[in-house]
Motif scaffolding. Structure first.
Motif, PDB file in Angstrom:
ATOM      1  N   SER A 171       1.593  11.425  -5.248  1.00 15.24           N
ATOM      2  CA  SER A 171       0.973  11.485  -3.462  1.00 15.24           C
ATOM      3  C   SER A 171       2.604  10.633  -3.059  1.00 15.24           C
ATOM      4  O   SER A 171       3.025  10.141  -4.219  1.00 15.24           O
ATOM      5  CB  SER A 171      -0.036  10.253  -3.564  1.00 15.24           C
ATOM      6  OG  SER A 171       0.130   9.348  -4.603  1.00 15.24           O
ATOM      7  N   LEU A 191       5.011   9.181  -0.444  1.00 14.85           N
ATOM      8  CA  LEU A 191       4.900   8.462   1.066  1.00 14.85           C
ATOM      9  C   LEU A 191       6.341   7.844   1.517  1.00 14.85           C
ATOM     10  O   LEU A 191       7.501   8.439   0.955  1.00 14.85           O
ATOM     11  CB  LEU A 191       4.673   7.280   1.474  1.00 14.85           C
ATOM     12  CG  LEU A 191       4.500   6.326   2.627  1.00 14.85           C
ATOM     13  CD1 LEU A 191       3.595   6.535   3.460  1.00 14.85           C
ATOM     14  CD2 LEU A 191       4.103   5.011   2.719  1.00 14.85           C
ATOM     15  N   MET A 203       8.490   6.878   4.399  1.00 11.22           N
ATOM     16  CA  MET A 203       9.079   5.662   5.408  1.00 11.22           C
ATOM     17  C   MET A 203      10.047   5.948   6.318  1.00 11.22           C
ATOM     18  O   MET A 203      11.328   6.021   5.687  1.00 11.22           O
ATOM     19  CB  MET A 203       8.325   4.634   4.822  1.00 11.22           C
ATOM     20  CG  MET A 203       8.824   3.678   5.776  1.00 11.22           C
ATOM     21  SD  MET A 203       7.351   3.718   7.009  1.00 11.22           S
ATOM     22  CE  MET A 203       6.080   3.316   5.439  1.00 11.22           C
ATOM     23  N   CYS A 238      10.575   8.908   8.548  1.00  8.29           N
ATOM     24  CA  CYS A 238      10.955  10.588   7.639  1.00  8.29           C
ATOM     25  C   CYS A 238      11.746  10.638   8.925  1.00  8.29           C
ATOM     26  O   CYS A 238      12.633  11.548   8.725  1.00  8.29           O
ATOM     27  CB  CYS A 238       9.470  11.051   8.292  1.00  8.29           C
ATOM     28  SG  CYS A 238       8.955  10.579  10.049  1.00  8.29           S
ATOM     29  N   THR A 278       2.743  12.121   2.890  1.00  8.89           N
ATOM     30  CA  THR A 278       2.890  11.015   3.537  1.00  8.89           C
ATOM     31  C   THR A 278       3.695  10.962   4.965  1.00  8.89           C
ATOM     32  O   THR A 278       4.924  10.367   4.258  1.00  8.89           O
ATOM     33  CB  THR A 278       1.760  10.648   4.470  1.00  8.89           C
ATOM     34  OG1 THR A 278      -0.117  11.155   3.326  1.00  8.89           O
ATOM     35  CG2 THR A 278       1.739   9.231   5.573  1.00  8.89           C
ATOM     36  N   TYR A 303       3.536  -0.134   7.340  1.00  9.83           N
ATOM     37  CA  TYR A 303       2.590   0.401   6.861  1.00  9.83           C
ATOM     38  C   TYR A 303       1.570   0.181   7.358  1.00  9.83           C
ATOM     39  O   TYR A 303       0.811   0.056   6.993  1.00  9.83           O
ATOM     40  CB  TYR A 303       2.860  -0.143   5.434  1.00  9.83           C
ATOM     41  CG  TYR A 303       3.161   0.066   4.979  1.00  9.83           C
ATOM     42  CD1 TYR A 303       3.724   0.456   3.691  1.00  9.83           C
ATOM     43  CD2 TYR A 303       4.434  -1.358   4.032  1.00  9.83           C
ATOM     44  CE1 TYR A 303       4.802   1.306   3.100  1.00  9.83           C
ATOM     45  CE2 TYR A 303       5.916  -1.091   3.874  1.00  9.83           C
ATOM     46  CZ  TYR A 303       5.590  -0.455   2.643  1.00  9.83           C
ATOM     47  OH  TYR A 303       6.271   0.088   1.547  1.00  9.83           O
ATOM     48  N   LEU A 350      -2.107   2.524   7.722  1.00 10.87           N
ATOM     49  CA  LEU A 350      -1.705   2.980   6.348  1.00 10.87           C
ATOM     50  C   LEU A 350      -2.828   3.051   5.072  1.00 10.87           C
ATOM     51  O   LEU A 350      -3.511   2.848   4.988  1.00 10.87           O
ATOM     52  CB  LEU A 350      -0.882   3.217   5.279  1.00 10.87           C
ATOM     53  CG  LEU A 350       0.078   4.103   5.820  1.00 10.87           C
ATOM     54  CD1 LEU A 350       1.668   3.856   5.063  1.00 10.87           C
ATOM     55  CD2 LEU A 350      -0.609   5.671   6.361  1.00 10.87           C
ATOM     56  N   PHE A 365       0.559   5.093  -2.964  1.00 16.55           N
ATOM     57  CA  PHE A 365       0.913   6.416  -2.797  1.00 16.55           C
ATOM     58  C   PHE A 365       1.296   6.104  -4.983  1.00 16.55           C
ATOM     59  O   PHE A 365       2.126   4.900  -5.447  1.00 16.55           O
ATOM     60  CB  PHE A 365       1.929   6.278  -2.784  1.00 16.55           C
ATOM     61  CG  PHE A 365       1.234   6.310  -1.125  1.00 16.55           C
ATOM     62  CD1 PHE A 365       1.311   8.034  -0.411  1.00 16.55           C
ATOM     63  CD2 PHE A 365       1.560   5.296  -0.032  1.00 16.55           C
ATOM     64  CE1 PHE A 365       0.493   8.146   0.960  1.00 16.55           C
ATOM     65  CE2 PHE A 365       0.633   5.451   1.251  1.00 16.55           C
ATOM     66  CZ  PHE A 365       0.268   6.706   1.371  1.00 16.55           C
ATOM     67  N   ILE A 410       7.224   6.343  -3.229  1.00 17.24           N
ATOM     68  CA  ILE A 410       7.517   5.838  -1.677  1.00 17.24           C
ATOM     69  C   ILE A 410       8.741   6.027  -1.817  1.00 17.24           C
ATOM     70  O   ILE A 410       9.879   5.217  -2.294  1.00 17.24           O
ATOM     71  CB  ILE A 410       7.419   4.279  -1.293  1.00 17.24           C
ATOM     72  CG1 ILE A 410       5.378   3.870  -1.225  1.00 17.24           C
ATOM     73  CG2 ILE A 410       8.251   3.703  -0.099  1.00 17.24           C
ATOM     74  CD1 ILE A 410       5.251   2.953  -0.983  1.00 17.24           C
ATOM     75  N   HIS A 454       1.699  -1.043  -1.547  1.00 13.90           N
ATOM     76  CA  HIS A 454       1.192   0.572  -1.428  1.00 13.90           C
ATOM     77  C   HIS A 454       1.415   1.145  -2.411  1.00 13.90           C
ATOM     78  O   HIS A 454       1.751   2.634  -2.071  1.00 13.90           O
ATOM     79  CB  HIS A 454       1.938   0.902  -0.116  1.00 13.90           C
ATOM     80  CG  HIS A 454       0.961   0.102   0.799  1.00 13.90           C
ATOM     81  ND1 HIS A 454      -0.113   0.265   1.706  1.00 13.90           N
ATOM     82  CD2 HIS A 454       1.556  -1.365   1.495  1.00 13.90           C
ATOM     83  CE1 HIS A 454       0.103  -0.354   2.932  1.00 13.90           C
ATOM     84  NE2 HIS A 454       0.364  -1.390   2.586  1.00 13.90           N
TER      85      HIS A 454
END
Length: 329
Positions: free
Chosen positions: A192, A194, A196, A198, A215, A246, A249, A254, A257, A284
């Motif tokens: 997974s 993330l 951040m 994007c 994500t 965050y 969320l 994850f 990141i 996270h």
């Protein structure tokens, strides 16, 4: 209540009764809520603040536009973004709706005269003070479509969709390019991830193409919509959220990141979002999870990384940008 920002101070001295007018893309200034208007913005932080105070707040990508007695457009520093807002307002609100356009002189507000003239909209100057100017016009239907502002280009074998006001609009940022070159060799495929901040979705799409469950989050609604369109253009899966770092969320964690975090808010330097990104990252990340960052070499991120993770690596430094990696132990 006194206005805090120069543009709102200029509005505060007008005879116009702005109650129920629509504030479009304004700065953060409590005077706006006190004046009784309603908000239209793509900024998640501003939308959340207004909604928390039970004030009417709208996103151009979520809500049906209201029918206000008038509109005040706060001209952004990105000229093409201001043009998009004008086209969007002309396409979606009633013709004849009064329009005021306000902005700082150094932000290019005086160019509005030519923009309005090119659209066939009349314009007159109402006032100037605090190094700001205020113009008056009325909305009308125009021949240009606001959707034409979306730009498609290719980078790293991906189809990217961008919009004025999105970081790196229309091109691949050199810092992001450096980050991708190190990710390719250093980040295991799958797991997974993330993305951040994007932007146009280049990192999210790159990660999804390599099998990561992606994500993506951005405070800018235009970036959120860009990333959604980028993922769709490449037939790639991913969840994209409009949020402030965050927020939204919950307790999700994850395996990685990845970020090219912003450090500007309009023209002001603002390390706040990047600091929160780094400081809260361990909460996270799964055990062994990695934080990957690219940043301008002069930015003071090493101290933040050391405080949050204890140790970190510099994987690349070309004197302009550095790529950092920190691992949750």
């Amino acid at each position: 209540m006194s206005a805090e920002t120069p543009v709102c101070q200029l509005l505060d001295r007008q005879d116009t009764h702005y109650h129920d007018w629509l504030w479009v893309a304004p700065p953060a200034d409590d005077w706006l809520q006190h004046a009784g208007g309603q908000l239209m913005s793509a900024d998640h932080s501003l939308l959340a603040d207004w909604q928390a105070r039970d004030r009417r707040a709208h996103s151009p990508f979520v809500d049906s536009p209201p029918a206000p007695p008038g509109v005040v457009l706060f001209w952004p520093k990105t000229h093409a973004l201001g043009e998009w807002w004008l086209l969007w307002l002309c396409a979606r609100l009633e013709p004849g709706t009064p329009l005021h356009v306000v902005g700082e002189n150094q932000g290019g507000i005086k160019r509005v005269l030519k923009v309005l003239a090119a659209l066939g909209l009349g314009c007159r100057k109402l006032d100037s003070a605090r190094r700001c100017s205020l113009f008056a016009s009325r909305l009308d239907r125009v021949a240009l479509d606001p959707d034409d502002a979306w730009t498609r280009f290719e980078a790293e074998g991906l189809h990217l969709v961008s919009h004025p006001g999105v970081f790196g609009h229309g091109k691949l940022d050199e810092g992001t390019r450096l980050l991708l070159s190190r990710l390719d060799a250093g980040l295991p495929q799958g797991g997974s991830a993330l993305d951040m901040g994007c932007g146009d979705g280049i990192l999210a799409a790159w990660l999804a193409r390599r099998g990561h469950s992606v994500t993506a989050v951005d405070v800018n609604g235009f970036a959120v919509e860009s990333t959604r369109r980028t993922l769709a253009a490449n037939d790639l899966p991913g969840d994209v959220f409009h949020g402030d770092v965050y927020s939204g969320l919950g307790q999700r964690c994850f395996d990685a990141i990845v970020s090219n975090p912003p450090f500007h808010q309009e023209r002001a330097v603002d390390y706040g979002p990047a600091a929160r990104l780094i400081e809260e990252a361990p909460r996270h990340l799964q055990p062994g999870g990695q934080l990957w960052l690219v940043a301008n070499a002069f930015l003071p991120y090493p101290n933040l990384l050391e405080r949050a993770f204890g140790t970190f690596e510099i994987l690349a430094d070309d004197r302009r940008f550095r790529v950092y990696r920190a691992v949750k132990r």
